[in-house]
Design a protein around this motif. Structure first.
Motif, PDB file in Angstrom:
ATOM      1  N   PHE A 212       0.836  -1.316  -0.029  1.00  0.00           N
ATOM      2  CA  PHE A 212       0.120  -0.262  -0.041  1.00  0.00           C
ATOM      3  C   PHE A 212       0.876   1.300   0.030  1.00  0.00           C
ATOM      4  CE2 PHE A 212      -2.154  -3.554   2.268  1.00  0.00           C
ATOM      5  CZ  PHE A 212      -3.268  -3.685   1.629  1.00  0.00           C
ATOM      6  N   LEU A 213       0.882   1.941  -0.987  1.00  0.00           N
ATOM      7  CA  LEU A 213       1.614   3.166  -1.382  1.00  0.00           C
ATOM      8  C   LEU A 213       0.842   4.261  -0.932  1.00  0.00           C
ATOM      9  CD1 LEU A 213       3.900   2.138  -4.277  1.00  0.00           C
ATOM     10  CD2 LEU A 213       4.581   2.558  -1.827  1.00  0.00           C
ATOM     11  N   HIS A 214       0.938   5.171   0.130  1.00  0.00           N
ATOM     12  CA  HIS A 214       0.022   6.481   0.585  1.00  0.00           C
ATOM     13  C   HIS A 214       0.698   7.530   0.005  1.00  0.00           C
ATOM     14  CE1 HIS A 214      -2.204   8.527   3.866  1.00  0.00           C
ATOM     15  NE2 HIS A 214      -2.702   8.760   2.612  1.00  0.00           N
ATOM     16  N   CYS A 215       0.214   7.987  -1.077  1.00  0.00           N
ATOM     17  CA  CYS A 215       0.662   9.510  -1.497  1.00  0.00           C
ATOM     18  C   CYS A 215       0.538  10.568  -0.458  1.00  0.00           C
ATOM     19  CB  CYS A 215       0.086   9.762  -2.912  1.00  0.00           C
ATOM     20  SG  CYS A 215       0.769  11.237  -3.423  1.00  0.00           S
ATOM     21  N   LEU A 216       1.184  11.311   0.132  1.00  0.00           N
ATOM     22  CA  LEU A 216       1.229  12.439   1.181  1.00  0.00           C
ATOM     23  C   LEU A 216       1.336  13.730   0.019  1.00  0.00           C
ATOM     24  CD1 LEU A 216       2.873  11.179   4.117  1.00  0.00           C
ATOM     25  CD2 LEU A 216       0.708  10.817   3.491  1.00  0.00           C
ATOM     26  N   ILE A 217       2.232  13.912  -0.757  1.00  0.00           N
ATOM     27  CA  ILE A 217       2.687  15.156  -1.498  1.00  0.00           C
ATOM     28  C   ILE A 217       3.322  14.518  -2.873  1.00  0.00           C
ATOM     29  CG2 ILE A 217       3.951  17.115  -1.763  1.00  0.00           C
ATOM     30  CD1 ILE A 217       4.261  16.686   1.626  1.00  0.00           C
ATOM     31  N   ASN A 218       2.954  15.101  -3.818  1.00  0.00           N
ATOM     32  CA  ASN A 218       3.404  14.824  -5.280  1.00  0.00           C
ATOM     33  C   ASN A 218       3.292  16.171  -6.055  1.00  0.00           C
ATOM     34  OD1 ASN A 218       4.444  13.131  -7.145  1.00  0.00           O
ATOM     35  ND2 ASN A 218       2.663  12.085  -7.585  1.00  0.00           N
ATOM     36  N   SER A 219       3.996  16.737  -5.944  1.00  0.00           N
ATOM     37  CA  SER A 219       4.182  18.167  -6.328  1.00  0.00           C
ATOM     38  C   SER A 219       5.419  18.402  -7.466  1.00  0.00           C
ATOM     39  CB  SER A 219       4.149  19.284  -5.577  1.00  0.00           C
ATOM     40  OG  SER A 219       5.317  19.239  -4.686  1.00  0.00           O
ATOM     41  N   ALA A 220       6.234  17.331  -7.349  1.00  0.00           N
ATOM     42  CA  ALA A 220       7.259  17.288  -8.186  1.00  0.00           C
ATOM     43  C   ALA A 220       7.231  16.963  -9.702  1.00  0.00           C
ATOM     44  CB  ALA A 220       8.609  16.239  -7.687  1.00  0.00           C
ATOM     45  N   LYS A 221       7.810  17.417 -10.726  1.00  0.00           N
ATOM     46  CA  LYS A 221       7.562  17.006 -12.164  1.00  0.00           C
ATOM     47  C   LYS A 221       8.104  15.681 -12.301  1.00  0.00           C
ATOM     48  CE  LYS A 221       8.396  19.578 -16.417  1.00  0.00           C
ATOM     49  NZ  LYS A 221       9.389  20.731 -16.780  1.00  0.00           N
ATOM     50  N   ASP A 330      -4.406   9.554  -2.198  1.00  0.00           N
ATOM     51  CA  ASP A 330      -4.404   8.401  -2.851  1.00  0.00           C
ATOM     52  C   ASP A 330      -3.611   7.343  -2.162  1.00  0.00           C
ATOM     53  OD1 ASP A 330      -5.907   9.583  -5.081  1.00  0.00           O
ATOM     54  OD2 ASP A 330      -4.430   9.522  -6.358  1.00  0.00           O
ATOM     55  N   ILE A 331      -4.267   5.997  -2.157  1.00  0.00           N
ATOM     56  CA  ILE A 331      -3.370   4.890  -1.560  1.00  0.00           C
ATOM     57  C   ILE A 331      -3.654   3.822  -2.817  1.00  0.00           C
ATOM     58  CG2 ILE A 331      -3.256   3.308   0.229  1.00  0.00           C
ATOM     59  CD1 ILE A 331      -4.832   4.894   2.021  1.00  0.00           C
ATOM     60  N   LEU A 355       5.526   9.529  -0.415  1.00  0.00           N
ATOM     61  CA  LEU A 355       4.796   8.425  -0.261  1.00  0.00           C
ATOM     62  C   LEU A 355       4.974   7.623   0.947  1.00  0.00           C
ATOM     63  CD1 LEU A 355       4.739   6.755  -3.884  1.00  0.00           C
ATOM     64  CD2 LEU A 355       3.497   8.807  -2.938  1.00  0.00           C
ATOM     65  N   GLN A 356       4.259   6.918   1.654  1.00  0.00           N
ATOM     66  CA  GLN A 356       4.431   6.197   2.836  1.00  0.00           C
ATOM     67  C   GLN A 356       4.088   4.859   2.438  1.00  0.00           C
ATOM     68  OE1 GLN A 356       2.666   8.058   6.347  1.00  0.00           O
ATOM     69  NE2 GLN A 356       4.709   8.251   7.131  1.00  0.00           N
ATOM     70  N   GLY A 357       4.952   3.743   2.729  1.00  0.00           N
ATOM     71  CA  GLY A 357       4.698   2.512   2.268  1.00  0.00           C
ATOM     72  C   GLY A 357       4.271   1.229   3.521  1.00  0.00           C
ATOM     73  N   TYR A 358       3.327   0.655   2.992  1.00  0.00           N
ATOM     74  CA  TYR A 358       3.060  -0.621   4.013  1.00  0.00           C
ATOM     75  C   TYR A 358       2.886  -1.713   3.326  1.00  0.00           C
ATOM     76  CZ  TYR A 358       0.925   3.728   6.430  1.00  0.00           C
ATOM     77  OH  TYR A 358       0.781   5.220   6.925  1.00  0.00           O
ATOM     78  N   TYR A 359       3.150  -2.744   4.332  1.00  0.00           N
ATOM     79  CA  TYR A 359       2.872  -4.227   3.672  1.00  0.00           C
ATOM     80  C   TYR A 359       2.143  -5.030   4.382  1.00  0.00           C
ATOM     81  CZ  TYR A 359       7.386  -3.531   1.344  1.00  0.00           C
ATOM     82  OH  TYR A 359       8.430  -3.022   0.363  1.00  0.00           O
ATOM     83  N   MET A 360       1.284  -5.999   3.744  1.00  0.00           N
ATOM     84  CA  MET A 360       0.363  -7.116   4.453  1.00  0.00           C
ATOM     85  C   MET A 360       0.635  -8.162   3.783  1.00  0.00           C
ATOM     86  SD  MET A 360      -3.856  -6.245   5.517  1.00  0.00           S
ATOM     87  CE  MET A 360      -3.373  -4.500   6.069  1.00  0.00           C
TER      88      MET A 360
END
Length: 374
Positions: A212-221, A330-331, A355-360
């Motif tokens: 699970f990749l949780h997008c916190l900020i994505n303002s880069a080109k 988005d996750i 992004l913050q990542g989680y595994y399950m």
């Protein structure tokens, strides 16, 4: 509901003929091992030890009582067993083994690009309803991918929605792991470089089932995401390029953790494609970045590399790959052992990407889905 019409004793099994004409063979050891009385009432664990009877055990007497229950008095141990016909029918391995296996997976290619809405689900729908949770789990299990929309963007805030499923899996990357551009990175994910489509942690004996990749900020080109259904690519090879498929299934590749911060050496051999007992797809291990120096038999090295080369190029072909941009909230959720994921290069000087990542583990997804549906 089916009922028992007739019984026939054989040397190693009891044949049950049902009132609808179906026939079942129940091995005597199997029947004794599955006597309902031998399970602990609370833990439900089997307390009886099948190793304590001989392999020659058989019924001394048997009958169907006036309630339709199969009763067996055994030749050993002074024991009598009673079997509900509904349980016998539900667990009949004779009938189960006549059923043709149908894969639960919905394979997809880049046509999914035109209908990304079909894999989206709102964060609050999962939080506030069981139906929303089931929808998310079904997307994860059957399609292998889902994008949760409108999640909070505070750090560590994905725990709440993930815990609607179960606990996360901890690795040495910690939970969550931070996907940001850092100095002296110990993983290529922690750079601004493009990442080829890959599985995470293929050098584990049991790689995490879901990511699970949780997008916190994505303002880069740049920094757009890619995904490919590797089961669909494997299925194409199975049907059209059998020699390559057979090589990918039969020859173990070697993967190695190359993290310089670790005080452990982790490596694992596994074929690129593994199958289940039913011949369905189990997992796909592919990672150019962490594949180690191959050590297969020299007589097949050329064949192995050609198969790997063909597979890898298909896994990046526009026919199979989808591309999208993660927005804050988005996750990106996916089956890590089915989907390969990647990203384009981004410019860290043009903005921030975090992004913050989680595994399950996969057991948690399937187990929770089965529980909720039943």
């Amino acid at each position: 509901m089916s009922s028992i019409s007739k019984l026939e004793e054989n040397s190693d099994h009891l044949k049950v003929i049902w009132d609808d004409g179906e026939e079942s063979k129940f091995n005597y050891l199997w029947l004794r091992d599955n006597c309902p009385s031998v399970h602990d009432k609370d833990s439900r664990h089997r307390m009886f030890n099948i190793l304590n009877v001989s392999t020659d055990i058989r019924p001394k007497n048997y009958n169907v009582n006036n309630k339709g229950i199969l009763e067996i008095e055994w030749s050993e141990g002074d024991h009598k067993s009673s079997y509900d016909p509904l349980w016998l029918r539900e667990n009949c391995y004779t009938i189960k083994n006549k059923i043709t296996y149908v894969s639960p997976y919905k394979l997809w290619d880049n046509s999914l690009q035109n209908n990304l809405k079909s894999i989206e689900i709102d964060h609050d729908e999962i939080i506030n309803s069981e139906d929303g949770l089931v929808k998310w789990l079904e997307l994860l299990h059957y399609t292998g991918i889902a994008i949760v929309k409108n999640a909070p963007t505070e750090q560590n805030s994905a725990f709440k929605v993930l815990n609607r499923i179960s606990h996360t899996r901890e690795t040495f990357f910690k939970t969550p792991f931070e996907v940001i551009n850092i100095l002296k990175p110990n993983n290529s994910a922690y750079t601004a470089h493009a990442l080829r489509n890959h599985m995470d942690l293929p050098w584990f004996e049991n790689p995490p089932g879901y990511q699970f990749l949780h997008c916190l900020i994505n303002s880069a080109k740049g920094g757009n995401s890619s995904a490919v259904d590797a089961f669909a690519v494997a299925d194409y090879l199975r049907k059209n390029e059998k020699e390559i498929f057979d090589t990918l299934v039969s020859v173990p590749l070697k993967f190695k953790d190359k993290d310089y911060t670790q005080e452990a050496y982790r490596s694992f051999h596994s074929p690129a494609i593994t199958l289940t007992k039913d011949g369905d797809y189990n997992d796909i291990r592919f990672s150019v970045a962490t594949m180690d120096t191959l050590d297969c038999n020299p007589d097949i090295m050329e064949k192995v590399y050609k198969a790997h080369h063909r597979f890898g190029n298909l896994l990046h072909h526009e026919k199979y790959q989808i591309n999208f941009r993660l927005e804050p909230g988005d996750i990106f959720s996916f089956n890590n052992r089915r989907l390969l994921h990647g990203r384009t290069e981004f410019d860290p000087n043009s903005g921030h990407r975090h992004l913050q990542g989680y595994y399950m583990d996969r057991d948690e997804i399937i187990g929770r889905l089965n529980y909720l549906k039943k």
